[in-house]
Design a protein around this motif. Structure first.
Motif, mmCIF file in Angstrom:
data_model
loop_
_atom_site.group_PDB
_atom_site.id
_atom_site.type_symbol
_atom_site.label_atom_id
_atom_site.label_comp_id
_atom_site.label_asym_id
_atom_site.label_seq_id
_atom_site.Cartn_x
_atom_site.Cartn_y
_atom_site.Cartn_z
ATOM 1 N N ASN A 311 0.844 -1.194 0.000
ATOM 2 C CA ASN A 311 0.000 0.000 0.000
ATOM 3 C C ASN A 311 0.879 1.244 0.000
ATOM 4 N N ASN A 312 0.966 1.910 -1.159
ATOM 5 C CA ASN A 312 1.744 3.158 -1.236
ATOM 6 C C ASN A 312 0.826 4.374 -1.354
ATOM 7 N N SER A 313 -0.333 4.271 -0.736
ATOM 8 C CA SER A 313 -1.235 5.410 -0.523
ATOM 9 C C SER A 313 -1.608 6.121 -1.816
ATOM 10 N N VAL A 314 -1.345 7.426 -1.899
ATOM 11 C CA VAL A 314 -1.767 8.232 -3.052
ATOM 12 C C VAL A 314 -1.110 7.792 -4.361
ATOM 13 N N ALA A 315 -0.055 6.999 -4.272
ATOM 14 C CA ALA A 315 0.659 6.575 -5.481
ATOM 15 C C ALA A 315 0.036 5.347 -6.134
ATOM 16 N N THR A 316 -0.805 4.623 -5.398
ATOM 17 C CA THR A 316 -1.310 3.338 -5.883
ATOM 18 C C THR A 316 -2.044 3.442 -7.217
ATOM 19 N N VAL A 317 -3.029 4.324 -7.297
ATOM 20 C CA VAL A 317 -3.874 4.390 -8.498
ATOM 21 C C VAL A 317 -3.105 4.903 -9.721
ATOM 22 N N PRO A 318 -2.321 5.998 -9.629
ATOM 23 C CA PRO A 318 -1.577 6.427 -10.824
ATOM 24 C C PRO A 318 -0.517 5.425 -11.263
ATOM 25 N N ILE A 319 0.119 4.724 -10.309
ATOM 26 C CA ILE A 319 1.084 3.677 -10.684
ATOM 27 C C ILE A 319 0.359 2.569 -11.438
ATOM 28 N N LEU A 320 -0.799 2.175 -10.942
ATOM 29 C CA LEU A 320 -1.595 1.132 -11.585
ATOM 30 C C LEU A 320 -1.955 1.518 -13.017
ATOM 31 N N TYR A 321 -2.421 2.742 -13.198
ATOM 32 C CA TYR A 321 -2.776 3.223 -14.537
ATOM 33 C C TYR A 321 -1.560 3.179 -15.464
ATOM 34 N N ASP A 322 -0.434 3.694 -14.977
ATOM 35 C CA ASP A 322 0.767 3.754 -15.820
ATOM 36 C C ASP A 322 1.248 2.355 -16.198
ATOM 37 N N MET A 323 1.186 1.418 -15.254
ATOM 38 C CA MET A 323 1.624 0.056 -15.550
ATOM 39 C C MET A 323 0.794 -0.564 -16.667
ATOM 40 N N ILE A 324 -0.509 -0.328 -16.642
ATOM 41 C CA ILE A 324 -1.376 -0.890 -17.691
ATOM 42 C C ILE A 324 -1.104 -0.217 -19.028
ATOM 43 N N ILE A 325 -1.030 1.112 -19.014
ATOM 44 C CA ILE A 325 -0.780 1.868 -20.253
ATOM 45 C C ILE A 325 0.555 1.483 -20.874
ATOM 46 N N LYS A 326 1.555 1.211 -20.041
ATOM 47 C CA LYS A 326 2.898 0.885 -20.539
ATOM 48 C C LYS A 326 3.061 -0.605 -20.851
ATOM 49 N N GLY A 327 1.983 -1.388 -20.736
ATOM 50 C CA GLY A 327 2.048 -2.806 -21.070
ATOM 51 C C GLY A 327 2.761 -3.657 -20.043
ATOM 52 N N GLU A 328 2.847 -3.171 -18.795
ATOM 53 C CA GLU A 328 3.548 -3.906 -17.746
ATOM 54 C C GLU A 328 2.640 -4.855 -16.981
ATOM 55 N N MET A 329 1.364 -4.868 -17.338
ATOM 56 C CA MET A 329 0.418 -5.855 -16.814
ATOM 57 C C MET A 329 -0.266 -6.485 -18.024
ATOM 58 N N PRO A 330 0.392 -7.421 -18.703
ATOM 59 C CA PRO A 330 -0.088 -7.956 -19.988
ATOM 60 C C PRO A 330 -1.513 -8.489 -19.961
ATOM 61 N N GLU A 331 -1.971 -8.910 -18.777
ATOM 62 C CA GLU A 331 -3.327 -9.447 -18.684
ATOM 63 C C GLU A 331 -4.390 -8.356 -18.696
ATOM 64 N N HIS A 332 -3.958 -7.099 -18.656
ATOM 65 C CA HIS A 332 -4.891 -5.974 -18.663
ATOM 66 C C HIS A 332 -4.512 -4.982 -19.766
ATOM 67 N N THR A 333 -5.504 -4.550 -20.531
ATOM 68 C CA THR A 333 -5.276 -3.551 -21.580
ATOM 69 C C THR A 333 -6.374 -2.497 -21.525
ATOM 70 N N ILE A 334 -6.048 -1.316 -22.016
ATOM 71 C CA ILE A 334 -7.003 -0.219 -22.082
ATOM 72 C C ILE A 334 -7.086 0.251 -23.535
ATOM 73 N N HIS A 335 -8.311 0.384 -24.049
ATOM 74 C CA HIS A 335 -8.512 0.741 -25.445
ATOM 75 C C HIS A 335 -9.361 2.007 -25.574
ATOM 76 N N SER A 336 -9.272 2.644 -26.724
ATOM 77 C CA SER A 336 -10.085 3.819 -27.015
ATOM 78 C C SER A 336 -11.566 3.472 -26.880
ATOM 79 N N GLY A 337 -12.304 4.321 -26.200
ATOM 80 C CA GLY A 337 -13.728 4.097 -25.994
ATOM 81 C C GLY A 337 -14.063 3.388 -24.693
ATOM 82 N N ASP A 338 -13.041 2.844 -24.015
ATOM 83 C CA ASP A 338 -13.274 2.155 -22.751
ATOM 84 C C ASP A 338 -13.677 3.143 -21.656
ATOM 85 N N TYR A 339 -14.559 2.698 -20.795
ATOM 86 C CA TYR A 339 -14.879 3.458 -19.583
ATOM 87 C C TYR A 339 -14.080 2.881 -18.420
#
Length: 359
Positions: A311-339
């Motif tokens: 638990n790194n507090s305020v850093a958790t959510v932006p780190i999570l977003y960046d990891m997905i966007i940068k392809g560092e969590m291959p099981e998760h992807t984000i695409h145009s139009g996604d909510y």
């Protein structure tokens, strides 16, 4: 055409020091009454991992501080957005404890961490306003909400929002909860974009409960009665926090989704603050239930990093977003139009969320 707030770049800083659960085997754990916990450390750690899913966490090197992590993440986000940092209108840094020296556990917030980050970025523009946002673990989400207000009002075109926290240096070494905490930083650049259809940050919701919940998280001296001094450490009432989160977060997240005018089936990812894996699972299942779904596999919709990053507090959510966007969590992807739904809960007590449509 309307103006919307869109994430144009992201960055993170994950410290190098890996601390595994077995590194706590020789720790002297004391309860809130000042008595040794009558269990073996093996049993304590096994139960802790079973509940939280935390197997390891990251600690900051002694030569660095919270503002350094914020700078590292910000620099990466600015490069990712491919913008001139001099064009930033605001720098918002969410944190709770300021800079804390490795050998001096006192909060240092003067100048603000935002001022320190702006200095490290070598930004000369005086119209780039830098300020801090201490709002508990939901601070970064609230910073994005504030950035959206600036952009929608026409006051800003580019806002840098950073979440940086160094929890390892404010954790009582004799408190079991010290195993939860970790360090890190995440950042995004939010830009004003014209669009005929709604994109970016669609809507948000925040609540603060202070009447009887304000001190579920607080600062206090060590549990160990013979601790060397009166250093203040972060303390939490875990049971009350768990109950509060389950009673407030699902409804707020569901209300935010409804406010966006969409259904739960349209939400591709829920990026949520992570302090306890079982709690997050209970939260997401309650959200599903509000929308009439009794049970659903959450693995694909709720990415988790807690087992490796703690638990790194305020850093958790932006780190999570960046990891997905940068392809560092291959099981998760984000695409145009996604909510996407971004959500957090923490000290205050505060809860917030926003719905984001990927351009």
């Amino acid at each position: 055409m309307s103006i919307y707030s869109v994430i144009s770049g992201s960055g993170k800083y994950i410290p190098d020091i890996v601390v595994k659960n077995e590194d706590f085997l020789n720790r002297s754990f004391i309860n809130e009454k000042g008595d040794p916990i009558p269990k073996s450390n093996e049993e304590i750690i096994r139960k802790f991992q079973e509940i939280t899913d935390i197997k390891e966490r990251r600690y900051l090197k002694p030569e660095f501080n919270t503002s350094d992590m914020g700078f590292f993440a910000a620099d990466e986000a600015i490069k990712s957005a491919n913008i001139d940092p001099e064009t930033l209108d605001y720098i918002i840094v969410a944190h709770n404890f300021g800079d804390i020296l490795f050998n001096n556990q006192k909060s240092d917030m003067v100048p603000s961490l935002a001022s320190r980050v702006k200095h490290l970025l070598k930004i000369k523009n005086p119209d780039c306003v830098a300020y801090d946002l201490p709002f508990g673990c939901p601070g970064w989400v609230q910073g994005v909400i504030q950035a959206d207000y600036y952009i929608k009002s026409g006051d800003a075109k580019k806002v840098l929002v950073i979440g940086a926290e160094n929890l390892s240096r404010i954790a009582d070494p004799h408190d079991i909860d010290s195993m939860i905490y970790s360090d890190g930083a995440g950042a995004i650049v939010v830009e004003a974009i014209e669009s005929e259809k709604p994109i970016g940050l669609i809507c948000h919701k925040t609540r603060s409960d202070t009447f009887s919940e304000a001190h579920f998280l607080k600062m206090d001296i060590s549990y160990h009665p013979q601790f060397e001094d009166n250093t203040l450490f972060m303390k939490m009432n875990g049971r009350k926090l768990y109950e509060y989160a389950l009673n407030t977060v699902p409804n707020l997240v569901a209300d935010t989704i409804k406010k966006a005018g969409i259904g739960i089936e349209e939400v591709k990812k829920v990026l949520i603050h992570q302090a306890n894996a079982k709690m997050d699972e209970a939260i997401i299942q309650r959200v599903f239930k509000i929308f009439g779904i009794e049970k659903m596999d959450s693995a694909s919709i709720m990415p988790m990093t807690i087992s490796k990053l703690g638990n790194n507090s305020v850093a958790t959510v932006p780190i999570l977003y960046d990891m997905i966007i940068k392809g560092e969590m291959p099981e998760h992807t984000i695409h145009s139009g996604d909510y996407l739904v971004f959500a957090s809960v923490g000290a205050g007590m505060n809860v917030n969320a926003f719905v984001y449509k990927v351009p």
